[in-house]
Scaffold this motif. Structure first.
Motif, PDB file in Angstrom:
ATOM      1  N   LYS A 168       0.834  -1.215   0.000  1.00 53.28           N
ATOM      2  CA  LYS A 168       0.000   0.000   0.000  1.00 53.28           C
ATOM      3  C   LYS A 168       0.863   1.258   0.000  1.00 53.28           C
ATOM      4  O   LYS A 168       1.967   1.260   0.543  1.00 53.28           O
ATOM      5  CB  LYS A 168      -0.971  -0.021   1.172  1.00 53.28           C
ATOM      6  N   HIS A 208     -13.268   5.325   5.511  1.00 49.41           N
ATOM      7  CA  HIS A 208     -12.624   5.604   4.223  1.00 49.41           C
ATOM      8  C   HIS A 208     -12.998   6.987   3.692  1.00 49.41           C
ATOM      9  O   HIS A 208     -12.204   7.616   2.996  1.00 49.41           O
ATOM     10  CB  HIS A 208     -12.920   4.485   3.227  1.00 49.41           C
ATOM     11  N   TRP A 251      -8.960   2.274  -1.816  1.00 49.99           N
ATOM     12  CA  TRP A 251      -9.691   1.394  -2.732  1.00 49.99           C
ATOM     13  C   TRP A 251      -9.101   1.435  -4.131  1.00 49.99           C
ATOM     14  O   TRP A 251      -8.598   2.459  -4.575  1.00 49.99           O
ATOM     15  CB  TRP A 251     -11.163   1.813  -2.831  1.00 49.99           C
ATOM     16  N   GLN A 252      -9.236   0.313  -4.803  1.00 51.94           N
ATOM     17  CA  GLN A 252      -8.951   0.255  -6.229  1.00 51.94           C
ATOM     18  C   GLN A 252     -10.275  -0.075  -6.922  1.00 51.94           C
ATOM     19  O   GLN A 252     -11.269  -0.389  -6.250  1.00 51.94           O
ATOM     20  CB  GLN A 252      -7.915  -0.843  -6.503  1.00 51.94           C
ATOM     21  N   SER A 276     -11.021  -2.684  -8.369  1.00 49.21           N
ATOM     22  CA  SER A 276     -11.369  -4.069  -8.005  1.00 49.21           C
ATOM     23  C   SER A 276     -12.059  -4.117  -6.634  1.00 49.21           C
ATOM     24  O   SER A 276     -12.948  -4.935  -6.396  1.00 49.21           O
ATOM     25  CB  SER A 276     -10.106  -4.931  -7.996  1.00 49.21           C
ATOM     26  N   THR A 277     -11.639  -3.216  -5.739  1.00 49.42           N
ATOM     27  CA  THR A 277     -12.260  -3.151  -4.407  1.00 49.42           C
ATOM     28  C   THR A 277     -13.743  -2.816  -4.566  1.00 49.42           C
ATOM     29  O   THR A 277     -14.615  -3.447  -3.954  1.00 49.42           O
ATOM     30  CB  THR A 277     -11.579  -2.045  -3.563  1.00 49.42           C
ATOM     31  N   ILE A 332     -13.273  -2.956   4.999  1.00 47.03           N
ATOM     32  CA  ILE A 332     -11.982  -2.764   4.317  1.00 47.03           C
ATOM     33  C   ILE A 332     -11.060  -2.006   5.263  1.00 47.03           C
ATOM     34  O   ILE A 332     -11.490  -1.044   5.910  1.00 47.03           O
ATOM     35  CB  ILE A 332     -12.165  -1.930   3.021  1.00 47.03           C
ATOM     36  N   PRO A 335      -6.473  -2.292  -0.364  1.00 50.53           N
ATOM     37  CA  PRO A 335      -7.559  -2.545  -1.314  1.00 50.53           C
ATOM     38  C   PRO A 335      -8.351  -3.838  -1.084  1.00 50.53           C
ATOM     39  O   PRO A 335      -9.398  -4.038  -1.693  1.00 50.53           O
ATOM     40  CB  PRO A 335      -6.816  -2.612  -2.650  1.00 50.53           C
ATOM     41  N   ASN A 336      -7.824  -4.739  -0.257  1.00 52.10           N
ATOM     42  CA  ASN A 336      -8.512  -6.028  -0.095  1.00 52.10           C
ATOM     43  C   ASN A 336      -9.766  -5.894   0.766  1.00 52.10           C
ATOM     44  O   ASN A 336      -9.877  -4.980   1.572  1.00 52.10           O
ATOM     45  CB  ASN A 336      -7.550  -7.055   0.494  1.00 52.10           C
ATOM     46  N   VAL A 337     -10.691  -6.816   0.563  1.00 50.00           N
ATOM     47  CA  VAL A 337     -12.013  -6.714   1.207  1.00 50.00           C
ATOM     48  C   VAL A 337     -12.239  -7.928   2.101  1.00 50.00           C
ATOM     49  O   VAL A 337     -11.818  -9.028   1.766  1.00 50.00           O
ATOM     50  CB  VAL A 337     -13.117  -6.670   0.124  1.00 50.00           C
TER      51      VAL A 337
END
Ligand code: PMV
Length: 326
Positions: free
Chosen positions: A187, A243, A256-257, A259-260, A281, A285-287
């Protein structure tokens, strides 16, 4: 003296986001987490009078100066407390998927706190261990305990009332957590820096503080009543609010990306179709998706169809510190 301890990672349902004291790792708000069974760190601390300085091995490789300095600073805090004078050899192995973007600092510092104190020959309560772990990484104070855990922010300037307490043990409420990997990139803004910038510059920060206090009360009520819907709605909304503070920071940043967002939208769409699950989150970016056991497999099937999903790690609620042989 030598001791080995295992500690598990945790994910916050109500986020810790901001410090009131950078040195003592005192938070501006209380937080609430669940400990995960799947990801953990095992750490051995060996105090040895033959060593002239602390050495740190991470995943079987000797760590660089920067990492070692962080560990040494933490060991010094423990030595001040326990009266230990010797240097230590610290060996840590992270059982967190390599470069998955899932934080290991919580499990890392919880295991280090437990092993360092034990190797010093001192016995401390879990509450005291939680206060020590907090000073390595804030969220580590919650990993001392299994199950559902609250980190009470405290108000004392010396941090004496800022520690974690267990709300429910590991077996009390069977919920499932899917850790969804969409990116393995490091990150750009570390949580430490991200919260500092947000506290100092985001006009949304005061709103966050007010709202998260209410969210915490609601989440605790939901846990006490085992109301999954209330807990889910609260944790998802709390993550979104955390966020949102980063977007108001100067300079602004975002974890976030695209994909997120795809995973977030899919979870909401599946929920509309009756598959009840909620996302959260952290500083990346992972969930993580929370659900009841009966929908877990269906949810895995649905989410694994998404091109952006690299890997899904199904997790259950995990235990607190575990003292190992050797
Ligand atoms: O303790 P740290 O520095 O890893 O910060 C954790 C910050 C969040 O993961 C975003 C929230 C939390 O409560 O764990």
């Amino acid at each position: 003296m030598k001791a080995t301890v295992r500690a598990h990672t945790n994910i916050a349902l109500i986020k810790y986001w901001g410090k009131r004291d950078e040195n003592l790792f005192l938070p501006t708000n209380s937080s609430l987490s669940i400990t995960l069974d799947r990801f953990y760190t095992e750490t051995t601390v060996h105090f040895d009078h033959c060593l002239s300085e602390d050495v740190f091995w991470l995943n079987h490789v000797q760590a660089d100066q920067k990492e070692t300095k962080k560990i040494r600073a933490f060991l010094n805090k423990v030595r001040d407390l326990t009266g230990e004078v010797r240097s230590a050899r610290v060996e840590s192995v992270n059982h967190v998927p390599t470069a998955s973007g899932f934080a290991s600092s919580a499990s890392g510092f919880a295991a280090l706190a437990g092993a360092t104190v034990k190797a010093s020959g001192v016995t401390l309560s879990e509450r005291e261990l939680s206060q020590i772990a907090r000073q390595g990484s804030g969220s580590a104070c919650r990993s001392i305990f299994g199950g559902f855990v609250e980190w009470q922010k405290g108000i004392a300037t010396d941090g004496s009332d800022s520690y974690a307490v267990q709300l429910l043990d590991q077996k009390a409420w069977d919920l499932r957590i899917l850790a969804i990997e969409v990116s393995t990139e490091a990150k750009k803004v570390l949580s430490r820096e991200g919260m500092k910038r947000t506290v100092a510059t985001s006009p949304f920060y005061q709103g966050w503080l007010k709202a998260t206090e209410v969210d915490l009360v609601t989440a605790k009520k939901a846990i006490a009543q085992r109301s999954f819907t209330l807990l889910g709605e609260t944790l998802e909304s709390n993550a979104l609010k955390m966020h949102a503070t980063t977007l108001g920071a100067d300079p602004p940043f975002m974890y976030w990306q695209s994909s997120t967002l795809i995973v977030m939208e899919t979870v909401q769409a599946l929920r509309d179709k009756g598959l009840e699950a909620y996302f959260t989150i952290d500083a990346g970016p992972n969930v993580k998706v929370i659900c009841k056991p009966e929908v877990e497999q269906k949810l895995i099937n649905e989410l694994s169809r998404l091109d952006v999903v690299k890997h899904i790690y199904p997790c259950q609620i995990g235990p607190g510190l575990c003292y190992l042989e050797g």
